[in-house]
Design a protein around this motif. Structure first.
Motif, PDB file in Angstrom:
ATOM      1  N   ILE A 270       0.855  -1.183   0.000  1.00 42.66           N
ATOM      2  CA  ILE A 270       0.000   0.000   0.000  1.00 42.66           C
ATOM      3  C   ILE A 270       0.892   1.233   0.000  1.00 42.66           C
ATOM      4  N   ASP A 271       0.326   2.350  -0.383  1.00 43.41           N
ATOM      5  CA  ASP A 271       1.070   3.610  -0.370  1.00 43.41           C
ATOM      6  C   ASP A 271       1.510   3.901   1.069  1.00 43.41           C
ATOM      7  N   PRO A 272       2.792   4.178   1.299  1.00 40.18           N
ATOM      8  CA  PRO A 272       3.230   4.515   2.658  1.00 40.18           C
ATOM      9  C   PRO A 272       2.394   5.609   3.315  1.00 40.18           C
ATOM     10  N   LYS A 273       1.882   6.553   2.514  1.00 43.40           N
ATOM     11  CA  LYS A 273       1.036   7.610   3.073  1.00 43.40           C
ATOM     12  C   LYS A 273      -0.239   7.037   3.681  1.00 43.40           C
ATOM     13  N   THR A 274      -0.786   6.001   3.041  1.00 45.29           N
ATOM     14  CA  THR A 274      -1.982   5.337   3.571  1.00 45.29           C
ATOM     15  C   THR A 274      -1.695   4.762   4.958  1.00 45.29           C
ATOM     16  N   ALA A 275      -0.566   4.075   5.080  1.00 39.43           N
ATOM     17  CA  ALA A 275      -0.204   3.469   6.363  1.00 39.43           C
ATOM     18  C   ALA A 275      -0.005   4.531   7.445  1.00 39.43           C
ATOM     19  N   ILE A 276       0.597   5.644   7.067  1.00 39.25           N
ATOM     20  CA  ILE A 276       0.842   6.724   8.037  1.00 39.25           C
ATOM     21  C   ILE A 276      -0.478   7.323   8.505  1.00 39.25           C
ATOM     22  N   ILE A 277      -1.424   7.498   7.580  1.00 39.06           N
ATOM     23  CA  ILE A 277      -2.748   8.016   7.946  1.00 39.06           C
ATOM     24  C   ILE A 277      -3.420   7.081   8.942  1.00 39.06           C
ATOM     25  N   PHE A 278      -3.384   5.772   8.666  1.00 41.79           N
ATOM     26  CA  PHE A 278      -3.983   4.791   9.573  1.00 41.79           C
ATOM     27  C   PHE A 278      -3.326   4.849  10.950  1.00 41.79           C
ATOM     28  N   ARG A 279      -1.997   4.838  10.968  1.00 38.74           N
ATOM     29  CA  ARG A 279      -1.278   4.822  12.237  1.00 38.74           C
ATOM     30  C   ARG A 279      -1.584   6.059  13.078  1.00 38.74           C
ATOM     31  N   ASN A 280      -1.574   7.206  12.435  1.00 39.72           N
ATOM     32  CA  ASN A 280      -1.791   8.460  13.172  1.00 39.72           C
ATOM     33  C   ASN A 280      -3.233   8.633  13.630  1.00 39.72           C
ATOM     34  N   ALA A 281      -4.160   7.906  12.967  1.00 33.42           N
ATOM     35  CA  ALA A 281      -5.581   8.067  13.294  1.00 33.42           C
ATOM     36  C   ALA A 281      -6.029   7.157  14.445  1.00 33.42           C
ATOM     37  N   LEU A 282      -5.232   6.149  14.760  1.00 39.40           N
ATOM     38  CA  LEU A 282      -5.645   5.176  15.774  1.00 39.40           C
ATOM     39  C   LEU A 282      -5.872   5.827  17.143  1.00 39.40           C
ATOM     40  N   LYS A 283      -7.015   5.457  17.744  1.00 40.03           N
ATOM     41  CA  LYS A 283      -7.354   5.955  19.083  1.00 40.03           C
ATOM     42  C   LYS A 283      -7.930   4.802  19.900  1.00 40.03           C
ATOM     43  N   ASP A 284      -8.014   5.006  21.193  1.00 41.56           N
ATOM     44  CA  ASP A 284      -8.573   3.965  22.062  1.00 41.56           C
ATOM     45  C   ASP A 284     -10.050   3.725  21.770  1.00 41.56           C
ATOM     46  N   MET A 286     -13.047   4.362  18.942  1.00 48.24           N
ATOM     47  CA  MET A 286     -13.330   4.719  17.548  1.00 48.24           C
ATOM     48  C   MET A 286     -14.708   4.214  17.157  1.00 48.24           C
ATOM     49  N   THR A 287     -15.440   4.992  16.410  1.00 49.98           N
ATOM     50  CA  THR A 287     -16.774   4.589  15.941  1.00 49.98           C
ATOM     51  C   THR A 287     -16.658   4.037  14.519  1.00 49.98           C
ATOM     52  N   PRO A 288     -17.625   3.237  14.079  1.00 46.98           N
ATOM     53  CA  PRO A 288     -17.591   2.711  12.706  1.00 46.98           C
ATOM     54  C   PRO A 288     -17.477   3.816  11.664  1.00 46.98           C
ATOM     55  N   PHE A 289     -18.252   4.915  11.836  1.00 44.91           N
ATOM     56  CA  PHE A 289     -18.210   5.977  10.826  1.00 44.91           C
ATOM     57  C   PHE A 289     -16.833   6.636  10.798  1.00 44.91           C
ATOM     58  N   GLY A 290     -16.225   6.842  11.969  1.00 43.80           N
ATOM     59  CA  GLY A 290     -14.903   7.441  12.023  1.00 43.80           C
ATOM     60  C   GLY A 290     -13.859   6.586  11.328  1.00 43.80           C
ATOM     61  N   ILE A 291     -13.955   5.266  11.517  1.00 38.77           N
ATOM     62  CA  ILE A 291     -13.020   4.334  10.867  1.00 38.77           C
ATOM     63  C   ILE A 291     -13.237   4.363   9.356  1.00 38.77           C
ATOM     64  N   GLU A 324     -16.611  12.153  16.046  1.00 41.59           N
ATOM     65  CA  GLU A 324     -16.280  10.808  15.583  1.00 41.59           C
ATOM     66  C   GLU A 324     -15.099  10.770  14.620  1.00 41.59           C
ATOM     67  N   PHE A 325     -14.789  11.914  14.002  1.00 39.90           N
ATOM     68  CA  PHE A 325     -13.719  11.923  13.006  1.00 39.90           C
ATOM     69  C   PHE A 325     -12.365  11.701  13.668  1.00 39.90           C
TER      70      PHE A 325
END
Length: 388
Positions: A270-284, A286-291, A324-325
């Motif tokens: 996958i694009d490294p940018k995609t992985a970085i977005i996922f990693r930085n977005a992780l929280k304890d 999270m709602t389905p819509f936010g994911i 939720e975002f």
């Protein structure tokens, strides 16, 4: 141009009792041939098939999907006509291809994507449109694409020869088509590695696979690439080093060695940018819509186009689901373009959410004005990203 077919060194007199395309259909089918007609848009493919289906070229009963497009295909197929484009559900596309190959469907209207991806030859190919709409208005289709369409003329084992025709409305257009398409060489193929997303992915893969271990070996590899053969690598070398710095700053590599995170990202391709977005977005929490919104905000996934009049609808969703975002919401007053792009991602997340809530798919197609094929492709890409 009426009642004549012009070749490089000859002119053939024909009798068009109806419009040229319909008349050519009858002539070809009488000789047990089939026609493949290329047009520039999906809607044109559907409209032309519907028009040609007013003629009874053959009779065949085929069951397609229970969608509005499947029903239109059934109606056209009863008269030996069908249409094909990437927006159809996969099962419908496969049925169209199967019955056309079996010579049960006599006339097939299609967009240029069929010429590039599917081997469906026909006795006669008609290219009705040589222009298509882009962000810059109507532009001519490249010579390479036109010749790919022409290359579908002639069925192996069935035809000694095939015929590809371009439609000209007057003498001036006829001369232009000969000069700019029939007698012209195709455009040269160009390397796409200079695209930042492609470059990021490939450089990480080279490092993660231990194929390169320092700047010197990276440069040596890229100097043997197709891009370097066509252009001067020095033109993008600064960009290459910027990408290496980017990968290091985001903990994907260290001193030309992939980190565990970098190896995982490369393995997933996958694009490294995609992985970085996922990693930085992780929280304890999270709602389905936010994911879903995070998934749709990655460079690996296309977003739906925000149509005129939809701004208020998705702006209200942002206000409703603000907490939720997982990604920062741009400020509309200071970054209006970024905010509008953010809303297009909200719209795409809403489509996924409706599907997850088991909203009827036909209702989803109508609500989001999306073709079944585009919906399933987008859904497949989204699910693949979430599983990864």
């Amino acid at each position: 141009m009426k009642d004549k077919i012009y070749y490089k060194d000859a002119v053939k007199e024909v009798s068009f009792k109806k419009d040229p395309i319909t008349s050519l259909c009858y002539e070809t089918i009488r000789e047990n041939g089939q026609l493949l007609i290329f047009v520039n848009t999906r809607r044109s493919a559907e409209a032309l098939a519907k028009k040609l289906a007013k003629n009874n070229f053959s009779e065949i009963d085929i069951k397609f999907s229970n969608t509005s497009f499947g029903k239109l295909l059934e109606s056209c197929a009863r008269r030996g006509v069908a249409f094909h484009h990437a927006g159809l559900a996969r099962e419908d596309r496969k049925k169209v291809e199967k019955y056309f190959k079996e010579n049960k469907l006599k006339v097939l209207t299609a967009t240029p994507t069929l010429a590039a991806g599917v081997n469906l030859p026909a006795r006669r190919v008609i290219i009705r449109d040589y222009r298509r709409y882009s962000n810059l208005g109507y532009r001519r289709i490249p010579v390479l694409e036109i010749k790919q369409m022409m290359g579908r003329a002639g069925r192996p084992k069935y035809d000694k020869e095939g015929e590809a025709l371009l439609i000209a409305k007057n003498e001036e257009e006829k001369e232009m088509l000969f000069e700019d398409y029939i007698n012209k060489e195709t455009e040269r193929i160009t390397s796409k590695i200079a695209n930042p997303g492609i470059m990021r992915t490939h450089i990480l893969a080279l490092i993660a696979s231990n194929y390169v271990s320092n700047e010197e070996t990276l440069k040596s590899f890229l100097e043997r690439s197709f891009y370097s053969f066509q252009y001067n690598l020095s033109k993008i070398y600064d960009r290459i080093l910027e990408i290496v710095d980017f990968l290091e700053e985001n903990d994907l590599i260290k001193d030309y060695t992939a980190t565990l995170f970098g190896k995982r990202v490369s393995y997933l391709y996958i694009d490294p940018k995609t992985a970085i977005i996922f990693r930085n977005a992780l929280k304890d929490e999270m709602t389905p819509f936010g994911i879903l919104h995070t998934i749709t905000s990655t460079p690996d996934l296309e977003s739906l186009y925000l149509r005129r009049g939809e701004f208020d609808e998705y702006d209200s969703i942002v206000l409703e689901k603000g907490e939720e975002f997982l990604l920062e919401v741009p400020d509309y007053w200071y970054e209006p373009d970024k905010y509008e792009f953010f809303l297009s991602r909200v719209k795409t997340a809403s489509l996924f959410y409706d599907w997850m809530e088991e909203v009827d798919e036909e209702e989803i197609f109508k609500k989001y004005k999306i073709y079944p094929g585009d919906f399933y492709r987008l859904l497949g890409e989204g699910i693949a990203k979430s599983l990864k």
